[in-house]
Write a protein that holds these residues in place. Sequence first.
Motif, mmCIF file in Angstrom:
data_model
loop_
_atom_site.group_PDB
_atom_site.id
_atom_site.type_symbol
_atom_site.label_atom_id
_atom_site.label_comp_id
_atom_site.label_asym_id
_atom_site.label_seq_id
_atom_site.Cartn_x
_atom_site.Cartn_y
_atom_site.Cartn_z
ATOM 1 N N ALA A 518 39.790 26.607 32.056
ATOM 2 C CA ALA A 518 40.843 27.291 32.805
ATOM 3 C C ALA A 518 40.428 27.633 34.231
ATOM 4 O O ALA A 518 41.276 27.665 35.126
ATOM 5 C CB ALA A 518 41.242 28.578 32.077
ATOM 6 N N PHE A 519 39.121 27.873 34.450
ATOM 7 C CA PHE A 519 38.693 28.335 35.765
ATOM 8 C C PHE A 519 37.740 27.376 36.461
ATOM 9 O O PHE A 519 37.405 27.583 37.622
ATOM 10 C CB PHE A 519 38.030 29.711 35.649
ATOM 11 N N GLY A 520 37.298 26.331 35.756
ATOM 12 C CA GLY A 520 36.434 25.353 36.390
ATOM 13 C C GLY A 520 37.230 24.400 37.264
ATOM 14 O O GLY A 520 38.428 24.165 37.063
ATOM 15 N N ALA A 521 36.583 23.837 38.257
ATOM 16 C CA ALA A 521 37.248 22.903 39.161
ATOM 17 C C ALA A 521 37.345 21.535 38.502
ATOM 18 O O ALA A 521 36.374 20.998 37.992
ATOM 19 C CB ALA A 521 36.464 22.791 40.474
ATOM 20 N N ALA A 579 42.046 39.233 27.414
ATOM 21 C CA ALA A 579 41.498 39.401 28.761
ATOM 22 C C ALA A 579 41.354 38.063 29.466
ATOM 23 O O ALA A 579 41.584 37.956 30.686
ATOM 24 C CB ALA A 579 40.137 40.106 28.674
ATOM 25 N N THR A 580 40.989 37.033 28.721
ATOM 26 C CA THR A 580 40.873 35.694 29.309
ATOM 27 C C THR A 580 42.233 35.183 29.768
ATOM 28 O O THR A 580 42.371 34.623 30.865
ATOM 29 C CB THR A 580 40.266 34.723 28.279
ATOM 30 N N THR A 581 43.259 35.374 28.936
ATOM 31 C CA THR A 581 44.613 34.960 29.316
ATOM 32 C C THR A 581 45.093 35.736 30.533
ATOM 33 O O THR A 581 45.698 35.166 31.452
ATOM 34 C CB THR A 581 45.573 35.177 28.136
ATOM 35 N N ALA A 582 44.837 37.049 30.539
ATOM 36 C CA ALA A 582 45.260 37.863 31.684
ATOM 37 C C ALA A 582 44.558 37.430 32.965
ATOM 38 O O ALA A 582 45.164 37.432 34.053
ATOM 39 C CB ALA A 582 44.969 39.338 31.395
ATOM 40 N N ALA A 583 43.289 37.039 32.854
ATOM 41 C CA ALA A 583 42.571 36.570 34.047
ATOM 42 C C ALA A 583 43.217 35.310 34.603
ATOM 43 O O ALA A 583 43.331 35.145 35.830
ATOM 44 C CB ALA A 583 41.106 36.311 33.691
ATOM 45 N N ARG A 584 43.639 34.423 33.731
ATOM 46 C CA ARG A 584 44.296 33.199 34.190
ATOM 47 C C ARG A 584 45.610 33.528 34.901
ATOM 48 O O ARG A 584 45.945 32.922 35.929
ATOM 49 C CB ARG A 584 44.558 32.278 32.987
ATOM 50 N N ILE A 585 46.354 34.509 34.370
ATOM 51 C CA ILE A 585 47.603 34.924 35.008
ATOM 52 C C ILE A 585 47.323 35.520 36.382
ATOM 53 O O ILE A 585 48.062 35.273 37.349
ATOM 54 C CB ILE A 585 48.343 35.940 34.113
ATOM 55 N N ARG A 586 46.253 36.298 36.518
ATOM 56 C CA ARG A 586 45.902 36.880 37.820
ATOM 57 C C ARG A 586 45.613 35.795 38.841
ATOM 58 O O ARG A 586 46.020 35.889 40.008
ATOM 59 C CB ARG A 586 44.692 37.798 37.664
ATOM 60 N N VAL A 593 39.978 32.570 42.941
ATOM 61 C CA VAL A 593 39.464 31.763 41.836
ATOM 62 C C VAL A 593 37.980 32.065 41.655
ATOM 63 O O VAL A 593 37.226 32.061 42.628
ATOM 64 C CB VAL A 593 39.676 30.263 42.118
ATOM 65 N N PRO A 594 37.542 32.367 40.452
ATOM 66 C CA PRO A 594 36.112 32.678 40.257
ATOM 67 C C PRO A 594 35.243 31.475 40.579
ATOM 68 O O PRO A 594 35.628 30.318 40.346
ATOM 69 C CB PRO A 594 36.027 33.061 38.776
ATOM 70 N N GLY A 595 34.077 31.747 41.128
ATOM 71 C CA GLY A 595 33.158 30.684 41.466
ATOM 72 C C GLY A 595 32.493 30.088 40.239
ATOM 73 O O GLY A 595 32.588 30.614 39.124
ATOM 74 N N ALA A 596 31.806 28.987 40.452
ATOM 75 C CA ALA A 596 31.158 28.283 39.334
ATOM 76 C C ALA A 596 30.131 29.163 38.643
ATOM 77 O O ALA A 596 30.004 29.139 37.408
ATOM 78 C CB ALA A 596 30.509 26.996 39.843
ATOM 79 N N LEU A 635 36.952 37.680 36.388
ATOM 80 C CA LEU A 635 36.495 37.611 35.002
ATOM 81 C C LEU A 635 35.769 38.876 34.544
ATOM 82 O O LEU A 635 35.249 38.914 33.429
ATOM 83 C CB LEU A 635 35.572 36.399 34.808
ATOM 84 N N GLU A 636 35.738 39.910 35.400
ATOM 85 C CA GLU A 636 35.067 41.146 35.016
ATOM 86 C C GLU A 636 35.663 41.766 33.742
ATOM 87 O O GLU A 636 34.909 42.232 32.874
ATOM 88 C CB GLU A 636 35.126 42.150 36.167
ATOM 89 N N PRO A 637 37.012 41.792 33.544
ATOM 90 C CA PRO A 637 37.542 42.333 32.277
ATOM 91 C C PRO A 637 37.047 41.568 31.052
ATOM 92 O O PRO A 637 36.839 42.169 29.999
ATOM 93 C CB PRO A 637 39.065 42.199 32.444
ATOM 94 N N VAL A 638 36.842 40.263 31.202
ATOM 95 C CA VAL A 638 36.323 39.481 30.077
ATOM 96 C C VAL A 638 34.915 39.937 29.745
ATOM 97 O O VAL A 638 34.565 40.140 28.569
ATOM 98 C CB VAL A 638 36.350 37.970 30.402
ATOM 99 N N ARG A 639 34.087 40.111 30.764
ATOM 100 C CA ARG A 639 32.713 40.558 30.528
ATOM 101 C C ARG A 639 32.687 41.951 29.902
ATOM 102 O O ARG A 639 31.860 42.247 29.041
ATOM 103 C CB ARG A 639 31.926 40.542 31.840
ATOM 104 N N GLN A 640 33.609 42.818 30.333
ATOM 105 C CA GLN A 640 33.660 44.159 29.760
ATOM 106 C C GLN A 640 34.021 44.106 28.275
ATOM 107 O O GLN A 640 33.463 44.859 27.465
ATOM 108 C CB GLN A 640 34.678 45.014 30.530
#
Length: 652
Positions: A518-521, A579-586, A593-596, A635-640
């Motif tokens: 979802a977040f990789g290039a 949290a992962t789904t919400a991050a994608r929506i954000r 976009v989060p870095g590699a 992705l901080e909410p995912v880590r939390q």
Amino acid sequence: MRPESPARHLAPPDWLVRSLRPHPAPIPWAAVARAGLALSLPLAIGLAAGQPAYGALASMGALSGVIGDTADAYRMRILNIAVPQLFGAVGVTVGALVYGHGWVAVATVTGVALVSGMISTIGAVASVSGLLLLLNCVIGAGLPLPGEWWLAPLLMTGGGLLVLALALLAWPLRSGVPERAAVAATYRSVANLLASAADPENYAETRYAVTQSFNQAYDLVLARRALAHGRNPELVRLIALLNALTPIAESAPAAHQHGVPLPAAVPDAVRRLADAVDTGSTDAGPLDLPAPEGPAARAVDHAVRHAADLVNSKNTDPHRALDADRLGRPAALRVRAVRAARRVVLSGSSWRYGLRLALCIGIAQVLVSTVPVPRSYWVALTITFVLKPDFGSVFSRAVQRALGTAVGLVLATVVLAEVPLGWWDVPVLMALAALIPALTPRGYSYQTAAITPAILLLSDTLNHQGIGLVLPRLLDSLMGCAIALVAGYVLWPESWHTRIGDRLADAVADTATYVERAFGASADPDVPAARARMRRRLYRDLSVIRSEFQRALTEPPPTGRRAAAWWPLVVAVERIVDATTAARIRVKQGAPVPGAAEVAQAAGQLRELAQGLRASDVLKGVRADFSEADRSGVLEPVRQEVAAARAIASPH
């Protein structure tokens, strides 16, 4: 200290209370009417023709059709009822051919049990087919059937097909209605999810209901699409409507994390869309949505407006809709059959279940062959029902089977003692048959209590033993339950362990893969479609985990207690996926976009958590390095949530 009340020690254990608690469900009046007519009509015809035994055989076939009459869509009813009837015909033919042949019959029925158990692991239709294959084989091998060898399978199959014919009567008038109703119900469940987005107490349960509703709707629509030839415009529209609903459901976790209730107009608008879908209308009226505030509200607003545009559209482009079908069209029936056969032959779980069922049936057949047991086939019938792999806990089903049989025998005693043989059996059987679909949704013990008197009445028509059937029926059922508990449950180590930890680990590992996807290039044009399929699979897996958890709670100690200990982690893993789904929506709403490195770190933490979940029943020592985490990253909410799950699993 106040002494404990003696009543507390007399109270039934929690696992038994959970097993016997009736499930809330509406009465399926159409199925009730079909069951009453389908079971009583063959018996009435047999009595009128002077051959009540033939009518009883056809009614037994109708009983198996009633048990399999669970599908909503008409095309699926053809598969759910007709295909198992063919297997049942094979079973009764094989059983009748070995009737009275001693150890040949024992070996044959045991072999059929192995095949039945293996094919039962494929899916719902195969499960019912395997059930009827073995049930009818046991009946044919244990009961002298009237007429030529081909007559019993013909009569029993005819009775089952009568149920199918009655079920299909309304098809010309209601074609497509079940599928539309399922899609509309999914819209309403999503509306409830949006309404509870800021409610921490009800959100998780509502989200689970949404997943269940999505599963049912996609299963119905895609199953019908697999059977339909060409590009059916109605199916294309329903698929497009479901696909349009998915972004609304995916935006709910973002609204939930935001913690601010959505305006009531938003879920109300989705409910109006549901009403339009239910009636087939293309005019849901104006949305009248308030201006969204914040990224989460904007995501919901955008998704609802997109769905409304599709609902109000009079022309759905088949090519565009099918291209956007992110779950993909099911493979052809021939291809799926080949895949299923390969899976059965090569699957270790398939062989284990087949051997477990064959062992129990073999023990039962040897027992009744060496010890005089009247109507001995009931022992194997009990084992077959108790050991079905998709019916839940073996231990719980054995207990429910014994209790349900005891209750059913009370009613059967009254019927056999007070109702004379002949035409009075017809209205009584009609009433008893109507109880089967009415009580089946309440639970297995209730279904058993309803089926038992109907089977005994038909058995009495075949052998005229009257009330003398009652006590042997109870003893045979208790023997079957005992064999299933010992040889099918106690002797198998896997019975004493829950699979919740492994399933949670799989879900977390799949979430790690989803984070990378979802977040990789990537420039792969199929990545959005692959993401959608993976996200649907994640939530479907979470639904399976909840079902497995509920099943495990009905196991006796210590298995039930171990399962209950997993509940906080079940919730924690659900929050990770949300949290992962919400991050994608954000990210879709404009967040950076989060870095590699951030993606790799989050995925690595998820995989470490998955490894820890898989390691043991008590999770210890899971490493998740947060020291270099970007606290402002998307992705901080995912880590939390990963850290919270680790803290639950490794208390200090």
